[in-house]
Design a protein around this motif. Structure first.
Motif, short mmCIF file in Angstrom:
data_model
loop_
_atom_site.label_atom_id
_atom_site.label_comp_id
_atom_site.label_asym_id
_atom_site.label_seq_id
_atom_site.Cartn_x
_atom_site.Cartn_y
_atom_site.Cartn_z
N ARG A 40 0.83 -1.21 0.00
CA ARG A 40 0.00 0.00 0.00
C ARG A 40 0.87 1.26 0.00
NH1 ARG A 40 -5.69 -0.41 3.30
NH2 ARG A 40 -6.43 -2.35 2.31
N GLY A 41 1.95 1.23 0.76
CA GLY A 41 2.85 2.38 0.79
C GLY A 41 3.48 2.63 -0.56
N ALA A 42 3.89 1.55 -1.23
CA ALA A 42 4.51 1.69 -2.54
C ALA A 42 3.50 2.19 -3.57
CB ALA A 42 5.09 0.35 -2.98
N LYS A 43 2.27 1.71 -3.47
CA LYS A 43 1.24 2.16 -4.41
C LYS A 43 0.93 3.64 -4.21
CE LYS A 43 -3.43 1.09 -6.04
NZ LYS A 43 -4.62 0.21 -5.86
N ALA A 44 0.97 4.09 -2.98
CA ALA A 44 0.63 5.49 -2.70
C ALA A 44 1.70 6.45 -3.18
CB ALA A 44 0.41 5.67 -1.19
N ARG A 45 2.99 6.09 -2.98
CA ARG A 45 4.04 7.06 -3.29
C ARG A 45 5.26 6.46 -3.99
NH1 ARG A 45 1.74 9.08 1.43
NH2 ARG A 45 1.15 11.27 1.28
N GLY A 46 5.19 5.21 -4.37
CA GLY A 46 6.30 4.60 -5.09
C GLY A 46 7.17 3.75 -4.19
N GLU A 47 7.96 2.88 -4.82
CA GLU A 47 8.81 1.96 -4.07
C GLU A 47 10.06 2.64 -3.53
OE1 GLU A 47 9.62 -1.25 -6.76
OE2 GLU A 47 7.60 -2.10 -6.61
N LEU A 97 10.57 4.19 0.22
CA LEU A 97 9.67 3.61 1.21
C LEU A 97 10.46 3.34 2.49
CD1 LEU A 97 6.82 2.37 1.78
CD2 LEU A 97 7.78 0.19 1.02
N ASP A 119 7.03 3.97 7.59
CA ASP A 119 5.80 4.23 6.82
C ASP A 119 4.78 3.12 7.00
OD1 ASP A 119 7.00 6.52 5.77
OD2 ASP A 119 7.66 5.50 3.94
N TYR A 146 -0.22 2.17 7.25
CA TYR A 146 -0.98 1.30 6.36
C TYR A 146 -1.38 0.00 7.06
CZ TYR A 146 0.73 4.57 2.90
OH TYR A 146 1.01 5.73 2.20
#
Length: 497
Positions: A472-479, A482, A486, A490
């Motif tokens: 979810r973190g990667a989807k929100a702002r990229g890998e 991360l 963070d 999520y």
């Protein structure tokens, strides 16, 4: 109580088990060639779903039944009006069995065929890899090497039939080299090796097609592993009772952070709080107490110099998390020895694992969770990291048999080995390749063990939550960028479905 037959757990099989399912399906009355046609039809539907605009395909066919699936797929594509280039790694007149019959079907449908040559040019909009199936045991050799290199050198998307050629179906190891697929359509029983080891870099999207075979109906064929699914979280984490209080939610003691290594304890403690633990204590070097209270005042941080300072904290805790940032000198050894003397369940990570390998090489417990990355697992097993990665399922099982409890072998396709079998977590992403991720996982595991009191199932849930939170973190702002810190935000969303 979650059972391995839960709808939120998908069964995974070895290549030998899938062959047995195949044979039993044939023995029950379905002709082998009819099953091949069914597989090819499923592959065709998968092809069309992924590349609806494609007007041509190139199918590379090996000499076995995997190649047979490719020949039948070529016939179906030709009959639909698609332009088809068919390349066989073995002359058609040298094929036998169902593979020969499939090749004849394609020829009768008007599909031309050439024998593979090093100078072959792959012309289709999409490449279909039907070279090597799940029976591959040794390194790819002969013309197959050149064919796989040619596929990987092309710019076209690739569909692999059953498994990317060159990938080991049971371990996810690459046998010399393997096809980089954009999609893998796999049949009858989903394969363990598609989800761990090097496999996630090669499979692309996995499209499982059971072909009407109900694998779980054969109760004597016990799945080799189970794949965790996101649906497990709402099933296992219902809303809390309206009268619940913090005493019901458990007390986690995090023993972490030798002088100069305070961040690990802070990350683990905050993760435990965000995963719902009623109380979290942090036993750390005195210099880290103030930063811990500034960052997260809900943590009950205590500066400790040695074993005597931590005894009272241990007596109050329901579960201990030990190892993150403790080092391997006197302070870390004192923390580890105190934790091992406790009656409470343990989550052991980082230098806790290294101390186990060096100072307690034969210690075994049923009430602990060990969370090694491949290097730490290698030290515990007395082998090389390469040996661990070459067969991750075997390494996880071996470590659990030797040390007891639950083993979480971290990495791509994290594996959880315990009394109920082997679980695979297929989630997570390369953004997790940064410091502190393991500390956060340890805190999450501690929190869920404190609340559920079932160590194995809490480990399933914590590992799954950790990976999904990272996704979810990667989807929100990229890998890239991360951070371990963070994940708590999520994760909290995930455990409150």
């Amino acid at each position: 109580m979650i059972t391995p037959t839960s709808a939120a757990l998908r069964p995974l099989y070895t290549a030998a088990q899938v062959r047995e399912l195949d044979q039993r399906t044939i023995a029950a009355g379905m002709e082998g060639f009819a099953l091949m046609q069914r597989a090819a039809s499923s592959a065709w539907h998968s092809f069309r779903a992924h590349w609806p605009q494609a007007r041509s395909m190139t199918v590379l066919c090996g000499s076995g039944n995997n190649g047979g699936d490719g020949h039948v797929l070529a016939a179906l594509a030709m009959q639909s009006g698609m332009k088809v280039q068919r390349i066989s790694l073995k002359p058609l007149d040298a094929l036998t069995g169902d593979a020969a019959r499939a090749a004849e079907l394609a020829t009768a449908a008007g599909v031309g065929c050439t024998t593979w040559m090093p100078e072959s040019v792959l012309e289709g909009d999409v490449i279909v890899d039907a070279l090597l199936g799940t029976g591959l045991r040794d390194a790819v050799r002969g013309d197959y090497v050149g064919a796989i290199e040619c596929i990987n050198a092309g710019s076209q998307p690739v569909l692999s039939i059953d498994i990317p050629s060159g990938l080991a179906a049971d371990s996810g190891a690459v046998l010399g080299l393997a096809v980089h697929a954009d999609c893998t359509v796999t049949f009858i029983g989903d394969k363990l090796g598609l989800y761990t080891g090097e496999a996630p870099a090669y499979t692309g999207e996995i499209d499982f097609r059971p072909l009407g075979v109900k694998a779980l109906g054969y109760t004597d064929i016990i799945p080799s592993a189970w794949r965790l699914e996101e649906a497990l979280l709402p099933e296992a984490l219902p809303p809390r009772r309206r009268t619940a209080h913090k005493g019901d939610m458990g007390h986690v003691l995090v023993m972490a952070g030798a002088p100069g290594f305070g961040g690990a304890g802070l990350l683990a403690s905050e993760a435990a709080l965000r995963l719902g633990a009623g109380k979290v204590s942090l036993a750390t070097a005195a210099e880290h107490v103030a930063p811990a209270l500034v960052r997260c005042p809900e943590t009950m941080a205590r500066g400790v110099r040695g074993a005597a300072d931590v005894e009272a904290l241990i007596a109050q805790a329901d579960v201990l998390v030990v190892g993150p940032g403790i080092g391997q000198d006197a302070w870390g050894q004192a923390m580890m020895q105190s934790a091992l003397a406790a009656k409470a369940p343990l989550v052991v990570d980082a230098d806790g694992l290294n101390l186990l390998a060096s100072r307690w090489p034969n210690l075994r417990r049923d009430d602990w969770v060990l969370t090694p990355h491949p290097g730490e697992a290698a030290r515990l097993l007395g082998c090389s990291t390469h040996a661990v990665q070459a067969d991750r399922p075997a390494a996880a099982r071996a470590l659990q048999q030797q040390r007891g409890g639950i083993v979480v072998l971290k990495g791509s396709g994290t594996l959880i080995a315990g009394p109920q079998g082997l679980m695979v977590c297929p989630f997570g992403n390369p953004g997790m390749a940064s410091g502190g991720m393991g500390d956060v996982l340890s805190g999450m595991l501690g929190a869920l063990i404190a609340q559920r009191h079932d160590i194995e199932q809490a480990t399933w849930l914590g590992t799954l939550t950790h990976a999904l939170a990272a996704d979810r973190g990667a989807k929100a702002r990229g890998e890239r960028g991360l951070l371990a810190s963070d994940l708590a935000f999520y994760a909290r969303e995930l455990i409150n479905p």
